[in-house]
Enzyme design. Sequence first.
Site, PDB file in Angstrom:
ATOM      1  N   HIS A  41      21.454  48.957  42.586  1.00 24.30           N
ATOM      2  CA  HIS A  41      22.248  48.908  43.812  1.00 24.30           C
ATOM      3  C   HIS A  41      21.752  49.950  44.813  1.00 24.30           C
ATOM      4  O   HIS A  41      21.050  50.886  44.442  1.00 24.30           O
ATOM      5  CB  HIS A  41      23.737  49.185  43.524  1.00 24.30           C
ATOM      6  CG  HIS A  41      24.455  48.015  42.922  1.00 24.30           C
ATOM      7  ND1 HIS A  41      24.486  47.794  41.571  1.00 24.30           N
ATOM      8  CD2 HIS A  41      25.148  46.988  43.496  1.00 24.30           C
ATOM      9  CE1 HIS A  41      25.180  46.687  41.324  1.00 24.30           C
ATOM     10  NE2 HIS A  41      25.585  46.178  42.471  1.00 24.30           N
TER      11      HIS A  41
ATOM     12  N   LYS B  72      26.233  53.494  46.482  1.00 26.86           N
ATOM     13  CA  LYS B  72      27.207  53.056  45.471  1.00 26.86           C
ATOM     14  C   LYS B  72      27.677  54.252  44.638  1.00 26.86           C
ATOM     15  O   LYS B  72      26.861  55.051  44.179  1.00 26.86           O
ATOM     16  CB  LYS B  72      26.597  51.965  44.577  1.00 26.86           C
ATOM     17  CG  LYS B  72      27.621  51.387  43.611  1.00 26.86           C
ATOM     18  CD  LYS B  72      27.204  50.031  43.087  1.00 26.86           C
ATOM     19  CE  LYS B  72      28.218  49.475  42.098  1.00 26.86           C
ATOM     20  NZ  LYS B  72      29.528  49.197  42.709  1.00 26.86           N
TER      21      LYS B  72
HETATM   22  N1  LIG Z   1      33.641  42.401  43.731  1.00 25.55           N
HETATM   23  C1  LIG Z   1      32.591  42.209  44.540  1.00 25.55           C
HETATM   24  O1  LIG Z   1      32.082  41.080  44.695  1.00 25.55           O
HETATM   25  C2  LIG Z   1      32.053  43.378  45.279  1.00 25.55           C
HETATM   26  C3  LIG Z   1      32.629  44.598  45.119  1.00 25.55           C
HETATM   27  N2  LIG Z   1      32.237  45.661  45.879  1.00 25.55           N
HETATM   28  C4  LIG Z   1      33.009  46.883  45.701  1.00 25.55           C
HETATM   29  O2  LIG Z   1      33.800  47.073  46.878  1.00 25.55           O
HETATM   30  C5  LIG Z   1      34.038  48.454  47.094  1.00 25.55           C
HETATM   31  C6  LIG Z   1      33.637  48.830  48.519  1.00 25.55           C
HETATM   32  O3  LIG Z   1      32.246  48.625  48.694  1.00 25.55           O
HETATM   33  P1  LIG Z   1      31.555  48.904  50.121  1.00 25.55           P
HETATM   34  O4  LIG Z   1      32.181  48.071  51.173  1.00 25.55           O
HETATM   35  O5  LIG Z   1      30.101  48.812  49.876  1.00 25.55           O
HETATM   36  O6  LIG Z   1      31.960  50.444  50.337  1.00 25.55           O
HETATM   37  P2  LIG Z   1      32.057  51.277  51.691  1.00 25.55           P
HETATM   38  O7  LIG Z   1      32.000  52.710  51.281  1.00 25.55           O
HETATM   39  O8  LIG Z   1      31.085  50.752  52.696  1.00 25.55           O
HETATM   40  O9  LIG Z   1      33.527  50.941  52.233  1.00 25.55           O
HETATM   41  C7  LIG Z   1      34.697  51.413  51.632  1.00 25.55           C
HETATM   42  C8  LIG Z   1      35.834  51.309  52.631  1.00 25.55           C
HETATM   43  O10 LIG Z   1      37.039  51.682  51.965  1.00 25.55           O
HETATM   44  C9  LIG Z   1      37.693  52.682  52.729  1.00 25.55           C
HETATM   45  N3  LIG Z   1      38.386  53.601  51.808  1.00 25.55           N
HETATM   46  C10 LIG Z   1      37.824  54.323  50.828  1.00 25.55           C
HETATM   47  N4  LIG Z   1      38.763  55.096  50.221  1.00 25.55           N
HETATM   48  C11 LIG Z   1      39.937  54.821  50.841  1.00 25.55           C
HETATM   49  C12 LIG Z   1      41.260  55.290  50.689  1.00 25.55           C
HETATM   50  N5  LIG Z   1      41.575  56.203  49.758  1.00 25.55           N
HETATM   51  N6  LIG Z   1      42.232  54.756  51.487  1.00 25.55           N
HETATM   52  C13 LIG Z   1      41.928  53.818  52.421  1.00 25.55           C
HETATM   53  N7  LIG Z   1      40.670  53.358  52.623  1.00 25.55           N
HETATM   54  C14 LIG Z   1      39.703  53.857  51.847  1.00 25.55           C
HETATM   55  C15 LIG Z   1      36.588  53.402  53.506  1.00 25.55           C
HETATM   56  O11 LIG Z   1      37.098  54.060  54.664  1.00 25.55           O
HETATM   57  C16 LIG Z   1      35.674  52.242  53.842  1.00 25.55           C
HETATM   58  O12 LIG Z   1      36.119  51.583  54.998  1.00 25.55           O
HETATM   59  C17 LIG Z   1      33.255  49.174  45.996  1.00 25.55           C
HETATM   60  O13 LIG Z   1      34.132  49.445  44.923  1.00 25.55           O
HETATM   61  C18 LIG Z   1      32.212  48.137  45.571  1.00 25.55           C
HETATM   62  O14 LIG Z   1      31.744  48.318  44.267  1.00 25.55           O
HETATM   63  C19 LIG Z   1      31.242  45.561  46.793  1.00 25.55           C
HETATM   64  C20 LIG Z   1      30.611  44.373  46.980  1.00 25.55           C
HETATM   65  C21 LIG Z   1      30.945  43.179  46.240  1.00 25.55           C
HETATM   66  O1  LIG Z   2      28.951  48.303  45.433  1.00 24.29           O
HETATM   67  C1  LIG Z   2      28.348  47.236  45.683  1.00 24.29           C
HETATM   68  O2  LIG Z   2      27.610  47.117  46.664  1.00 24.29           O
HETATM   69  C2  LIG Z   2      28.537  46.095  44.789  1.00 24.29           C
HETATM   70  N1  LIG Z   2      29.475  46.204  43.881  1.00 24.29           N
HETATM   71  C3  LIG Z   2      29.858  45.222  42.943  1.00 24.29           C
HETATM   72  C4  LIG Z   2      29.631  45.746  41.539  1.00 24.29           C
HETATM   73  O3  LIG Z   2      30.009  46.895  41.260  1.00 24.29           O
HETATM   74  O4  LIG Z   2      29.109  45.003  40.719  1.00 24.29           O
HETATM   75  C5  LIG Z   2      29.280  43.871  43.220  1.00 24.29           C
HETATM   76  C6  LIG Z   2      27.919  43.858  43.840  1.00 24.29           C
HETATM   77  O5  LIG Z   2      26.954  44.039  42.849  1.00 24.29           O
HETATM   78  C7  LIG Z   2      27.768  44.864  44.970  1.00 24.29           C
END
Ligand SMILES: NC(=O)C1=CN([C@@H]2O[C@H](COP(=O)(O)OP(=O)(O)OC[C@H]3O[C@@H](n4cnc5c(N)ncnc54)[C@H](O)[C@@H]3O)[C@@H](O)[C@H]2O)C=CC1
Ligand SMILES: O=C(O)C1=N[C@H](C(=O)O)C[C@H](O)C1
Length: 273
Positions: free
Chosen positions: A161, A165
Amino acid sequence: MTPEGDLPGIVVTGASGRMGQMLMRLILQSDKARLVGALDREGSDWIGRDVGEAMGGTAVGVTVSDDPVATIARAQAVIDFTSPAATVAYAELTAQARAVHVIGTTGMDQAQLDYLAAAARHAPIIRAGNMSLGVNLLVGLTRKVAAALGEDWDIEVVEAHHRHKVDAPSGTALMLGEAAAEGRGQPLADLRTPAREGITGAREPGSIGFSAIRGGDVVGEHDVIFAGEGERLVLRHLATDRAIFARGAIRAALWGQDKGPGEYDMADVLGLT
Ligand SMILES: NC(=O)C1=CN([C@@H]2O[C@H](COP(=O)(O)OP(=O)(O)OC[C@H]3O[C@@H](n4cnc5c(N)ncnc54)[C@H](O)[C@@H]3O)[C@@H](O)[C@H]2O)C=CC1
Ligand SMILES: O=C(O)C1=N[C@H](C(=O)O)C[C@H](O)C1
């Protein structure tokens, strides 16, 4: 849950984040859902700004808020890709609003998962470590291959990643590890090898190992390696665009509109169960 004739209203949390922005762009383009709110953490410089302008475009009439109570009250669904602590807090409010909570956040501990299970007694929660179609198909393939191959085939999950991350192994790697363990008929907790370093000793037969690479702008790459004597089988998923996760999450929010309280995952949404 949706007033008749209206499209389901979706609130996006973590609006300024990588996934938050992708979600809002796709919802604003959708003819199946409306963006009715955007939340971000207190102190974020996005608070008070129109989401269209904050994303570098024209105003769309939705302002980023740090008031989850008032914002979630407007939602038929909340799509949440933030942090474990934030997701737990949003879960309580989303359940109170009887709205669908779609959770993509990864890195939850058991206490946080227990909290989500309690919230799901009041409204649907759809949670998956990866919302893409490809990964959810790969989960089924991994389970089947693990069941077909004996314990003399070593299983390793390798993921890569981007440099930002914060959690490892990724949520996807854990989904794949769980599927492999299910194929072997045992819980992952019994088979999981802690991260290796130093004089680790030889590999424990039947164990499942995890390795994480972090760097650059890698969206998400996952290999499940089945290593036998004289041959290796590798199942691989490569994500090149975060839209695959956002599309899955929006599909989940719409799917959940006529569902009762309970915990669901993307296999339920995609009909893969
Ligand atoms: N399940 C899936 O398909 C996927 C899951 N993810 C997960 O989604 C999450 C976010 O990923 P990204 O968007 O890349 O991260 P990022 O860091 O770009 O965005 C996180 C957002 O959450 C907000 N945030 C963080 N802590 C907070 C709090 N305590 N209260 C309110 N807002 C808060 C931040 O201000 C930011 O806007 C991660 O856990 C990642 O692993 C990411 C991509 C795909
Ligand atoms: O943090 C990410 O970017 C992603 N998080 C998810 C994970 O923890 O698997 C899904 C995806 O791989 C992107």
